[in-house]
Design an enzyme around this catalytic site. Structure first.
Site, mmCIF file in Angstrom:
data_model
loop_
_atom_site.group_PDB
_atom_site.id
_atom_site.type_symbol
_atom_site.label_atom_id
_atom_site.label_comp_id
_atom_site.label_asym_id
_atom_site.label_seq_id
_atom_site.Cartn_x
_atom_site.Cartn_y
_atom_site.Cartn_z
ATOM 1 N N ASP A 11 -34.198 5.921 -18.073
ATOM 2 C CA ASP A 11 -33.456 5.988 -19.334
ATOM 3 C C ASP A 11 -32.210 6.865 -19.186
ATOM 4 O OD1 ASP A 11 -33.011 5.353 -21.974
ATOM 5 O OD2 ASP A 11 -34.312 6.927 -22.765
ATOM 6 N N HIS A 28 -25.145 1.031 -16.770
ATOM 7 C CA HIS A 28 -26.192 0.198 -16.144
ATOM 8 C C HIS A 28 -25.870 -0.081 -14.673
ATOM 9 C CE1 HIS A 28 -28.125 -0.087 -19.927
ATOM 10 N NE2 HIS A 28 -27.220 -0.871 -20.492
ATOM 11 N N LEU A 122 -43.859 -0.290 0.622
ATOM 12 C CA LEU A 122 -43.850 -0.005 -0.819
ATOM 13 C C LEU A 122 -43.841 -1.294 -1.648
ATOM 14 C CD1 LEU A 122 -43.349 2.023 -3.219
ATOM 15 C CD2 LEU A 122 -40.901 1.668 -2.803
#
Ligand code: IPE
Ligand code: IPE
Ligand code: MG
Length: 230
Positions: A11, A28, A122
């Site tokens: 955020d 963004h 991962l």
């Protein structure tokens, strides 16, 4: 040992841009760079699962321009980073309402999941069009359709990715003290770490600090410290 599963509520992109008198979409764009940095950092640290909250079921309330921009970034990330996934053995997965995604995004997610399916490093789980309540609702719907009795185990087994262990650590950047509908079921005993640092400013060192903090926590799961002595 690093946490096995970390979730991040990424955020603060908008605030990062506003501070610089830039448009939210620029935030963004920088947020995507941070995501790439942190995926690499988590991979280097030996984390097994990293769930990134990229777009919530509520984020459709934003302007069409912003929504389109975020979806475009995700698509680009999925297409352009294939070499990076291959080099680092990264497997891409998804959680959220797949059916509600734009068709082209759904197609790229499916392709990336297929292409990285055998990678053993991962696992990056993209929470895209994700809502915790929505995930639970969809799980219960599957249960009811299958005629299975509604137990906690059965609900857990019908979530989007039943093989993935619950997150040990959930990080929220940019300081808000709420879950915003992230992994409601899975986070029952997750440790939370809230940082005031805006997502585009996050670095490897911030992840290391969050993990070090996590490692000092005592997870009791409702029990008492050190066992059950009277
Ligand atoms: C997080 O940053 C990215 C998404 C929710 C997609 P925000 O866009 O929510 O940034 P703020 O909270 O307005 O600063
Ligand atoms: C949470 O951030 C969702 C994502 C990071 C994708 P929001 O910015 O949507 O959350 P609220 O509106 O502050 O609760
Ligand atoms: Mg926000």
């Amino acid at each position: 040992m690093p946490p096995q599963h970390i979730g991040i509520i990424m955020d603060g992109n908008g605030r990062w841009a506003r501070k610089r008198n830039q448009v939210r979409t620029q935030g963004h764009l920088e947020g995507l760079k941070a995501a790439k940095r942190l995926v690499k950092a988590a991979s280097d640290m030996g984390v097994s699962y990293l769930t990134l909250y990229a777009f919530s079921t509520e984020n459709w309330k934003r302007t069409q321009e912003e929504v389109g921009f975020i979806m475009g970034l995700v698509k680009r990330y999925l297409i352009e980073e294939m070499d990076f996934y291959r080099q680092n053995g990264i497997r891409i997965r998804h959680t959220g309402d797949f059916a509600g995604l734009p068709v082209d995004i759904g197609r790229e997610i499916r392709r990336a999941m297929e292409d990285t399916r055998d990678f053993r490093g991962l696992q990056v789980i993209l929470a895209l069009n994700y809502g915790g309540r929505d995930e639970i609702r969809r799980a219960v719907e599957r249960l009811v359709r299958a005629g299975v009795s509604v137990t906690e185990d059965a609900i857990g087994q019908h979530l989007d990715n039943p093989d993935i262990p619950d997150p040990d650590l959930i990080i929220r950047t940019a300081g808000e003290l709420r879950t915003s509908n992230f992994l409601l079921w899975e986070a029952a005993y997750s440790e939370y770490y809230i940082s005031d640092i805006l997502w585009p400013d996050w670095t490897e060192a911030d992840l290391t600090a969050a993990v070090a903090d996590f490692q000092k926590r005592e997870r009791r799961y409702g029990g008492v410290p050190g066992g059950n002595e009277p």
